[in-house]
Motif scaffolding. Structure first.
Motif, short mmCIF file in Angstrom:
data_model
loop_
_atom_site.label_atom_id
_atom_site.label_comp_id
_atom_site.label_asym_id
_atom_site.label_seq_id
_atom_site.Cartn_x
_atom_site.Cartn_y
_atom_site.Cartn_z
N ARG A 196 67.68 -81.88 -38.71
CA ARG A 196 67.59 -83.00 -37.76
C ARG A 196 66.76 -82.62 -36.53
O ARG A 196 66.21 -83.47 -35.86
CB ARG A 196 68.98 -83.47 -37.33
CG ARG A 196 69.76 -82.50 -36.47
CD ARG A 196 71.01 -83.15 -35.93
NE ARG A 196 71.84 -82.22 -35.19
CZ ARG A 196 72.68 -82.59 -34.24
NH1 ARG A 196 72.78 -83.86 -33.91
NH2 ARG A 196 73.42 -81.70 -33.61
N MET A 197 66.67 -81.30 -36.25
CA MET A 197 65.87 -80.88 -35.11
C MET A 197 64.38 -81.07 -35.38
O MET A 197 63.60 -81.30 -34.46
CB MET A 197 66.18 -79.42 -34.77
CG MET A 197 65.85 -79.04 -33.34
SD MET A 197 66.52 -77.42 -32.91
CE MET A 197 68.26 -77.81 -32.77
N ILE A 198 63.99 -81.00 -36.65
CA ILE A 198 62.58 -81.21 -37.01
C ILE A 198 62.15 -82.63 -36.64
O ILE A 198 61.02 -82.85 -36.18
CB ILE A 198 62.37 -80.97 -38.53
CG1 ILE A 198 62.67 -79.51 -38.88
CG2 ILE A 198 60.95 -81.33 -38.93
CD1 ILE A 198 61.66 -78.53 -38.37
N THR A 199 63.03 -83.58 -36.84
CA THR A 199 62.68 -84.98 -36.60
C THR A 199 62.46 -85.27 -35.12
O THR A 199 61.89 -86.31 -34.77
CB THR A 199 63.77 -85.92 -37.14
OG1 THR A 199 65.01 -85.66 -36.45
CG2 THR A 199 63.99 -85.69 -38.63
N SER A 200 62.91 -84.37 -34.25
CA SER A 200 62.72 -84.61 -32.81
C SER A 200 61.35 -84.15 -32.32
O SER A 200 60.96 -84.46 -31.19
CB SER A 200 63.81 -83.87 -32.01
OG SER A 200 63.58 -82.47 -31.97
N LEU A 201 60.60 -83.43 -33.15
CA LEU A 201 59.29 -82.93 -32.73
C LEU A 201 58.27 -84.06 -32.67
O LEU A 201 58.24 -84.94 -33.52
CB LEU A 201 58.80 -81.85 -33.70
CG LEU A 201 59.64 -80.57 -33.78
CD1 LEU A 201 59.03 -79.62 -34.80
CD2 LEU A 201 59.75 -79.91 -32.42
N LYS A 202 57.42 -84.01 -31.67
CA LYS A 202 56.37 -85.01 -31.51
C LYS A 202 55.07 -84.51 -32.13
O LYS A 202 54.84 -83.31 -32.23
CB LYS A 202 56.15 -85.32 -30.03
CG LYS A 202 57.30 -86.07 -29.37
CD LYS A 202 56.90 -86.52 -27.98
CE LYS A 202 57.91 -87.48 -27.39
NZ LYS A 202 57.46 -88.02 -26.09
N GLU A 203 54.23 -85.46 -32.51
CA GLU A 203 52.90 -85.11 -33.00
C GLU A 203 52.09 -84.47 -31.87
O GLU A 203 52.41 -84.62 -30.69
CB GLU A 203 52.18 -86.35 -33.52
CG GLU A 203 52.83 -86.98 -34.75
CD GLU A 203 52.76 -86.06 -35.96
OE1 GLU A 203 51.74 -85.33 -36.10
OE2 GLU A 203 53.71 -86.06 -36.76
N GLY A 204 51.06 -83.75 -32.23
CA GLY A 204 50.26 -83.06 -31.23
C GLY A 204 49.57 -84.02 -30.26
O GLY A 204 49.22 -85.15 -30.61
N ALA A 205 49.38 -83.55 -29.04
CA ALA A 205 48.65 -84.32 -28.03
C ALA A 205 47.14 -84.19 -28.29
O ALA A 205 46.69 -83.27 -28.96
CB ALA A 205 48.98 -83.81 -26.64
N SER A 206 46.38 -85.10 -27.75
CA SER A 206 44.93 -85.05 -27.88
C SER A 206 44.33 -84.30 -26.70
O SER A 206 44.99 -84.08 -25.67
CB SER A 206 44.36 -86.47 -27.93
OG SER A 206 44.54 -87.12 -26.68
N GLU A 207 43.06 -83.93 -26.83
CA GLU A 207 42.36 -83.30 -25.71
C GLU A 207 42.34 -84.24 -24.50
O GLU A 207 42.49 -83.80 -23.36
CB GLU A 207 40.93 -82.96 -26.12
CG GLU A 207 40.80 -81.71 -26.97
CD GLU A 207 41.16 -80.45 -26.21
OE1 GLU A 207 40.41 -80.03 -25.32
OE2 GLU A 207 42.24 -79.90 -26.50
#
Length: 470
Positions: free
Chosen positions: A129-140
């Protein structure tokens, strides 16, 4: 006298000019076979390989050799054959594509991407369930906007990591570890860059500091210094600790947790994936276990792990708060007649000055566990002390259930608790001692086994706010 080859043998020629000898041995790069040249090129970094491609037509052709770029893709971008197949590109084109996107982070990407991959692989098995809390990478563009907002440059390794994952959603439990003791609970989220920018500090004592983590229950954060000022080094990561003996609110001491983002993050991931930090109730708990800190008495084994709590500690006055977690287990193959019950505990506590305190008391955290074959009993307790380190050791006294008169001691191994590195505030470092207040501090530590709650860890509901309670 000169030696030269003649037919099938060697002849002497006193008048053979050196210039003619050199001319006869001249050869062109075009004459060399490809294999040794490719071997030489395989030792070059990508920058040198590109430079070689401009030297000659021959080197230009060889420097595009696919296996050379395969090795560079694997080294810098952690790419595999499946990545190449999926993209349908040559290795050189694949390298160029990633370089165009992440080239400024080439010195950090492989280290941080490997750490993220290891962490996600481990968590997917242990607490998905901790994996689902990760956000996609930010852009430059996102990172550039944050820099413009706070008026300060972000370290490249920090930017690189947030290109991979932009922190996590604000949830409990947090990715950066939890701790629970009685009615005190801490769980730290890894902040996304937008939330972190909102907490950027410019107040005196915390200038140019960006929060990396946040705990809903305690308000605790770990900060990263974005500039070298007020006694901090750029990139340094720390828990702030107000100097409680100073009148000046800008007198802030620091418990240092990392010298750079890369060192801070990768060391944490290492502790998680090697199970130095245990998973308890689907959370990462930041207890450190020394593998040598184990003692076996008969068929009972005792092991200890410890954790420093910065939010309950201070440098001035010196008050260092540790929690320790003890695991008592009886061997599965122990004889049933050896079933026993814990009666009392004894502690010998020695601080850094050599002062010794002895503590005796009934049970552990108010309980008197019965140990049977294969039984495991775990509990957490705490101690405070005013020197930078101390060690504890002792024993439990048990009696056999079949014969209450048969008593025996079970050794608790010696375990050390050492305060993490800290730095005093610039106010104090500059000798501003006239602002100090408060009575002399007590150098005695205190074992609180009597006051903690029972077996295991009492974790309050995530929605509740847990006050500090020692």
């Amino acid at each position: 006298m000169m030696m030269r080859m003649s037919g099938g043998g060697v002849c002497c020629d006193r008048e053979y000019p050196a210039s003619k000898m050199a001319a006869s041995m001249e050869f062109s790069l075009e004459d060399l076979p490809s294999d040794p040249l490719l071997l030489i090129l395989s030792f070059l970094d990508f920058r040198d390989l590109i430079s070689c491609s401009y030297v000659s037509r021959r080197l230009h052709g060889l420097s595009g050799h696919n296996p050379l770029w395969k090795g560079l893709c694997q080294k810098y971008w952690l790419l595999s054959e499946s990545n190449k197949t999926q993209k349908g590109q040559s290795w050189k084109d694949l390298f160029q594509e990633f370089y165009g996107n992440m080239g400024r982070y080439i010195d950090h990407y492989s280290t941080l991407k490997k750490a993220w991959d290891q962490l996600k692989t481990y968590l997917s098995q242990k607490c998905p369930r901790m994996i689902t809390s990760l956000k996609e990478g930010a852009s430059e563009e996102d990172l550039d906007a944050v820099e413009a907002q706070i008026g300060c440059k972000l370290p490249n390794d920090y930017r690189c990591s947030f290109r991979i994952h932009n922190g996590q959603k604000l949830v409990v439990p947090g990715l950066m570890g939890s701790m629970a003791l009685s009615n005190h609970y801490r769980s730290e989220d890894l902040l996304d860059i937008e939330t972190a920018a909102g907490g950027f500090q410019q107040r005196k004592g915390m200038r140019q500091c960006l929060p990396l983590t946040f705990c809903f229950h305690t308000g605790l954060s770990q900060y990263m210094a974005l500039d070298s000022m007020e006694g901090r080094s750029r990139g340094e990561i720390f828990y702030q600790c107000p100097d409680q003996m100073a009148q000046d609110p800008s007198a802030i001491d620091m418990f240092i947790t990392g010298s750079s983002f890369t060192e801070w993050f990768t060391s944490y991931v290492h502790n998680v994936v090697t199970e130095e930090y245990p998973i308890i109730r689907d959370q990462i708990f930041r207890y450190i276990h020394d593998k040598d800190c184990v003692a076996t008495t008969g068929d009972i084994k005792v092991s200890v792990s410890t954790s420093f709590l910065p939010e309950l500690s201070s440098v001035h006055p010196p008050h260092f708060f540790f929690t320790y977690r003890i695991r008592i287990e009886m061997a599965k193959n122990a004889h049933p007649e050896n079933i026993c019950q814990l009666d009392t505990r004894y502690w010998k506590i020695t601080n850094a000055n050599g002062n010794v305190e002895e503590v005796r008391g009934p049970g552990v955290v108010g309980e008197f566990p019965v140990m049977s074959p294969g039984k495991v009993h775990e509990y957490a307790s705490c101690t405070t002390f005013s020197t930078t380190s101390e060690h504890m050791e002792g024993h439990y006294t048990f009696h056999r259930l079949k014969n209450k008169e048969e008593e025996f001691n079970v050794t608790i191994p010696r375990f050390h608790m050492v305060c993490p590195p800290f730095r005093v505030s610039a106010v104090r470092a500059q000798g501003s001692t006239s602002s100090l207040l408060g009575p002399p501090f007590d150098e005695n530590s205190s074992d609180t086994d009597d006051y903690e709650e029972g077996q295991g860890l009492n974790i309050p509901p995530p929605s509740g706010r847990c006050p500090r309670h020692i």
